[in-house]
Design a protein around this motif. Structure first.
Motif, mmCIF file in Angstrom:
data_model
loop_
_atom_site.group_PDB
_atom_site.id
_atom_site.type_symbol
_atom_site.label_atom_id
_atom_site.label_comp_id
_atom_site.label_asym_id
_atom_site.label_seq_id
_atom_site.Cartn_x
_atom_site.Cartn_y
_atom_site.Cartn_z
ATOM 1 N N ILE A 150 0.846 -1.210 0.000
ATOM 2 C CA ILE A 150 0.000 0.000 0.000
ATOM 3 C C ILE A 150 0.868 1.242 0.000
ATOM 4 N N ARG A 151 1.944 1.214 0.806
ATOM 5 C CA ARG A 151 2.840 2.367 0.863
ATOM 6 C C ARG A 151 3.506 2.595 -0.492
ATOM 7 N N ASP A 152 3.898 1.493 -1.140
ATOM 8 C CA ASP A 152 4.526 1.623 -2.460
ATOM 9 C C ASP A 152 3.526 2.131 -3.495
ATOM 10 N N ILE A 153 2.289 1.634 -3.404
ATOM 11 C CA ILE A 153 1.257 2.055 -4.355
ATOM 12 C C ILE A 153 0.999 3.550 -4.231
ATOM 13 N N LEU A 154 0.941 4.031 -2.988
ATOM 14 C CA LEU A 154 0.575 5.424 -2.741
ATOM 15 C C LEU A 154 1.760 6.378 -2.795
ATOM 16 N N SER A 155 2.974 5.830 -2.949
ATOM 17 C CA SER A 155 4.133 6.717 -3.064
ATOM 18 C C SER A 155 4.028 7.497 -4.372
ATOM 19 N N GLU A 156 4.559 8.703 -4.374
ATOM 20 C CA GLU A 156 4.389 9.570 -5.535
ATOM 21 C C GLU A 156 5.725 9.964 -6.135
ATOM 22 N N LYS A 157 5.659 10.330 -7.406
ATOM 23 C CA LYS A 157 6.857 10.766 -8.114
ATOM 24 C C LYS A 157 7.205 12.196 -7.707
ATOM 25 N N PRO A 158 8.470 12.561 -7.800
ATOM 26 C CA PRO A 158 8.874 13.926 -7.419
ATOM 27 C C PRO A 158 8.128 15.008 -8.186
ATOM 28 N N GLU A 159 7.877 14.786 -9.499
ATOM 29 C CA GLU A 159 7.199 15.814 -10.284
ATOM 30 C C GLU A 159 5.762 16.040 -9.816
ATOM 31 N N VAL A 160 5.140 14.971 -9.283
ATOM 32 C CA VAL A 160 3.783 15.116 -8.754
ATOM 33 C C VAL A 160 3.807 15.970 -7.488
ATOM 34 N N PHE A 161 4.796 15.724 -6.630
ATOM 35 C CA PHE A 161 4.941 16.515 -5.409
ATOM 36 C C PHE A 161 5.183 17.984 -5.748
ATOM 37 N N ILE A 162 6.013 18.240 -6.755
ATOM 38 C CA ILE A 162 6.309 19.618 -7.165
ATOM 39 C C ILE A 162 5.052 20.292 -7.710
ATOM 40 N N GLU A 163 4.279 19.544 -8.530
ATOM 41 C CA GLU A 163 3.042 20.093 -9.091
ATOM 42 C C GLU A 163 2.064 20.469 -7.989
ATOM 43 N N ARG A 164 1.950 19.609 -6.991
ATOM 44 C CA ARG A 164 1.056 19.880 -5.871
ATOM 45 C C ARG A 164 1.522 21.109 -5.084
ATOM 46 N N SER A 165 2.817 21.227 -4.914
ATOM 47 C CA SER A 165 3.373 22.367 -4.186
ATOM 48 C C SER A 165 3.082 23.677 -4.909
ATOM 49 N N ARG A 166 3.136 23.644 -6.250
ATOM 50 C CA ARG A 166 2.840 24.849 -7.017
ATOM 51 C C ARG A 166 1.391 25.274 -6.859
ATOM 52 N N LEU A 167 0.510 24.301 -6.786
ATOM 53 C CA LEU A 167 -0.897 24.622 -6.559
ATOM 54 C C LEU A 167 -1.104 25.221 -5.168
ATOM 55 N N ILE A 168 -0.438 24.625 -4.173
ATOM 56 C CA ILE A 168 -0.578 25.117 -2.799
ATOM 57 C C ILE A 168 -0.011 26.529 -2.677
ATOM 58 N N GLU A 169 1.022 26.816 -3.441
ATOM 59 C CA GLU A 169 1.658 28.129 -3.383
ATOM 60 C C GLU A 169 0.683 29.241 -3.786
ATOM 61 N N LYS A 170 -0.317 28.916 -4.620
ATOM 62 C CA LYS A 170 -1.258 29.923 -5.122
ATOM 63 C C LYS A 170 -2.551 29.986 -4.310
ATOM 64 N N MET A 171 -2.603 29.300 -3.176
ATOM 65 C CA MET A 171 -3.839 29.277 -2.395
ATOM 66 C C MET A 171 -4.129 30.651 -1.786
ATOM 67 N N GLU A 172 -5.406 30.983 -1.705
ATOM 68 C CA GLU A 172 -5.833 32.259 -1.129
ATOM 69 C C GLU A 172 -7.065 32.040 -0.255
ATOM 70 N N GLU A 173 -7.201 32.855 0.763
ATOM 71 C CA GLU A 173 -8.301 32.727 1.721
ATOM 72 C C GLU A 173 -9.520 33.500 1.210
ATOM 73 N N VAL A 174 -10.664 32.803 1.111
ATOM 74 C CA VAL A 174 -11.906 33.429 0.658
ATOM 75 C C VAL A 174 -12.635 34.045 1.844
ATOM 76 N N ILE A 175 -12.910 33.234 2.834
ATOM 77 C CA ILE A 175 -13.405 33.704 4.125
ATOM 78 C C ILE A 175 -12.562 33.005 5.190
ATOM 79 N N LYS A 176 -12.777 33.350 6.415
ATOM 80 C CA LYS A 176 -11.924 32.817 7.483
ATOM 81 C C LYS A 176 -11.940 31.287 7.485
ATOM 82 N N GLY A 177 -10.772 30.700 7.292
ATOM 83 C CA GLY A 177 -10.625 29.250 7.342
ATOM 84 C C GLY A 177 -10.910 28.528 6.040
ATOM 85 N N VAL A 178 -11.371 29.241 5.005
ATOM 86 C CA VAL A 178 -11.721 28.613 3.723
ATOM 87 C C VAL A 178 -10.752 29.105 2.657
ATOM 88 N N TYR A 179 -10.039 28.168 2.034
ATOM 89 C CA TYR A 179 -9.004 28.516 1.065
ATOM 90 C C TYR A 179 -9.296 27.886 -0.297
#
Length: 666
Positions: free
Chosen positions: A541-570
């Motif tokens: 299961i751990r091997d199945i769910l492990s991710e490639k580095p490029e996937v981690f980088i892509e996710r990080s780029r999305l998180i970098e652009k997160m913005e708060e709409v109302i308190k606690g909601v992004y």
């Protein structure tokens, strides 16, 4: 007298009158000639009389035409003056505007001037003088006849686009009468105490009486304040009768009675939750309203309770509430009864088809393999429907391993093969979903007359007609957990499940519970413990769910652009020119939820199928399922999603932000 007046006067002296006069003159002329022939003196006298009478008639005609002319002229003056007076004094607003010149006001009557500013604003810009009015007009720009509310009045607006004229008819009184009539229309509903039996099971008679008195006092006060008639028809059920005005007030308050009851009883081991189902119709069909209300309250219960569902007969329902976690409502008794009912249906069927949803994940595949094994334990041939063209890497590994397994491989088929094999005596089992549009082979549902649904998502509007067996537990961690529990009660001798199936089921639980961090209760760990005891491999299961580095980088780029709409909601958005795998969007939403201060996360991306996908996650305080349902999707209180057609990322974001503000009220 002008030409038109002469025509009018001439016409007034009608042709019939002239004809009659001509006939009389001819007769007189004949009599005069006859008189002159017989007695000349008599004929001469008659001629004088005829001439005199003709002269008198001409004078009368002239006088008559003069009077008609005076009347017409006086009437014309009055009509013209009346037109001018009506434009100035009548209680109808008129605006002439120049749309090509930035809505410049060319003319407006005093009534409309008083409605806008009370000053002469001819030649000024309507957008600046009355921005609120322009905003309301813009909302109805495609209509030529519509209603607007402005300055505490209701106007019927008639738009003459060619002439660029707006007419405003004050219909406030009529509108108020209509609203009073509509507000008095009846509404029928039912109130259900979701977990009344569970709460009172351990109480003695005295405690139950005290508890019932507490509820009765609260309900009596609350319903009396809101002009609602209620009648207790069972220990845990009430009949409600009210009107549309009170219903609108309850909607405005988001049915706060639901939260209030839960808070008042929260000191107990488990708080009491209630479900409300209400319905209304335009034709006051009480029978249909009662049936629809009862259906709504049952739907609320199927969705986990603790919510209100209302609808107009024949239309889709609206959902309110659904904030609690009713894990205590799940009982092993129901799991045993469902397992026995499922085995009975399997034994009555010739062939069994198990299918998950499109874009299959580990939970969908794992629960499908588990149900197939239960059918096999009952000596029935069962097929798992899989579309191998739409598999993600984690699911691909499980399917590849299953295809190589002699016990499982021959029973994994494509949707096309399943449709060819199925007949009306087949049993179709939907796992990890209940919406037909999400099924891998929706045609199977139409072919077979037996349908079973095993799901952990809250029930939505779209639901198959007359399923034979429904097992929906909205607060289970996953469909894999529900299927795993069935093995405790399934008919078997020896090992009920092999290691590969156990690993797939455990993987489904891990993925849907976000590694046991969401919707996880004691029964989730019990199911995981059982699967490990029969060979589930955590390393795989751990091997199945492990991710490639490029996937981690892509996710990080999305998180970098997160913005708060109302308190606690992004919210975060992908790039317009890039397509994202739905798994990346879901993982990004999960990761955002682990950050400090994030109560709910939404990830908006363009999918490979050209749809705009929104993945939503919540820590539990905010119900993201209701937000996604409002946008045409669904899911779970803390895990939901939707897909939008024919919109851009920017438009999807605007819709989402508007929906969040509407439902969360911030």
């Amino acid at each position: 007298m002008n030409r038109e007046d002469k025509k009018s006067s001439s016409f007034s002296w009608s042709q019939s009158s002239q004809l009659l006069l001509t006939v009389i003159i001819i007769i007189q002329f004949i009599l005069v000639i006859t008189g002159l022939v017989i007695r000349p003196m008599l004929g001469l006298g008659m001629l004088i009389l005829v001439g005199l009478s003709y002269f008198i008639i001409l004078q009368l005609k002239k006088r008559y035409l003069a009077e008609i002319e005076d009347y017409v002229q006086h009437l014309s003056v009055r009509v013209k003056k009346g037109e001018e007076e009506s434009l100035v004094k009548m209680p109808i607003g008129i605006i002439l505007y120049d749309e090509d010149n930035d809505n410049q006001i060319e003319w407006l009557n005093p009534y409309m001037m008083g409605q806008i500013s009370g000053k002469n604003i001819i030649g000024r810009n309507l957008n600046k003088q009355a921005p609120v009015l322009v905003e309301k007009l813009e909302k109805n720009k495609e209509k030529n006849n519509f209603y607007i509310h402005y300055n505490d009045k209701t106007f019927q607006v008639i738009r003459e686009k060619d002439q660029q004229i707006l007419y405003f008819l004050d219909i406030t009184q009529r509108y108020n009468i209509e609203q009073k009539y509509l507000n008095s229309r009846p509404v029928i509903g039912f109130l259900l105490l979701d977990n009344y039996d569970e709460l009172t099971r351990s109480m003695d008679d005295r405690e139950i009486l005290k508890f019932d008195t507490l509820l009765t006092t609260y309900f009596s006060n609350w319903f009396k304040q809101r002009n609602i008639y209620y009648k207790k028809i069972d220990d845990d059920r009430y009949l409600l009768v009210t009107n549309r005005e009170e219903l609108a007030d309850m909607e405005e308050e988001k049915f706060n009675i639901i939260d209030s009851i839960r808070e008042r009883t929260s000191k107990r081991s488990a708080p009491l939750t209630i479900s409300l189902g209400l319905s209304y119709s335009d034709d006051n069909d009480y029978h249909q309203m009662a049936e629809s209300a009862e259906s709504n309250v049952e739907l609320a219960l199927a969705r986990g309770g603790d919510q209100a569902i209302i609808n107009k007969v024949g239309e889709d329902p609206q959902f309110y509430g659904g904030k609690s976690d009713p894990m205590v409502k799940r009982t092993r008794v129901r799991a045993r009864m469902v397992t026995q009912a499922l085995e009975s249906l399997i034994n009555q069927s010739e062939t069994v088809f198990v299918m998950g949803h499109k874009q299959s994940d580990l939970d969908s595949v794992g629960s499908s393999l588990g149900v197939r094994r239960i059918a096999e334990l009952n000596d029935k041939e069962a097929f798992v429907v899989i579309d191998q063209d739409e598999l993600n890497n984690d699911v691909r590994y499980v399917i590849d391993e299953s295809l190589e397994n002699d016990q499982i491989g021959p029973y994994i088929i494509s949707p096309r093969e399943a449709v060819k094999k199925a007949d009306e005596n087949s049993l179709v089992i939907m796992v990890d979903h209940h919406r037909t549009s999400m099924s891998l082979a929706a045609e199977l549902i139409d072919i077979s007359n037996r349908l079973v649904i095993i799901d952990h998502h809250r029930r939505g509007n779209e639901f198959p007609e007359d399923p034979t067996l429904v097992y929906i537990e909205p607060y289970a961690s996953s469909a894999s957990e529900l299927v795993t529990e069935m093995f405790e009660y399934a008919s078997n001798e020896g090992l009920p499940i092999n290691a590969l199936e156990a690993t797939a089921l455990l993987g489904g639980i891990v993925v849907d519970s976000n590694n046991f961090s969401l919707r996880t209760g004691s029964r989730t760990f019990n199911a995981a413990s059982f699967l490990q005891s029969v060979g589930a491999d955590n390393k795989i299961i751990r091997d199945i769910l492990s991710e490639k580095p490029e996937v981690f980088i892509e996710r990080s780029r999305l998180i970098e652009k997160m913005e708060e709409v109302i308190k606690g909601v992004y919210i975060t958005c992908g790039s317009e020119e890039k397509e994202y795998n739905p798994i990346i969007a879901a993982q990004t939403a999960d990761t955002m939820l682990t950050l400090t201060g994030v109560e709910a996360s939404f990830v908006i991306t363009q999918r490979p199928d050209k749809l705009i996908g929104i993945s939503a996650r919540s820590s539990g305080r905010i119900n993201v399922q209701v937000i996604m349902e409002k946008m045409g999707g669904g899911g779970h209180l803390s895990n939901a999603a939707t897909q939008l057609k024919d919109v851009s990322l920017k438009e999807a974001k605007e819709q989402l932000v508007e929906t969040i503000h509407d439902l969360l009220g911030q």
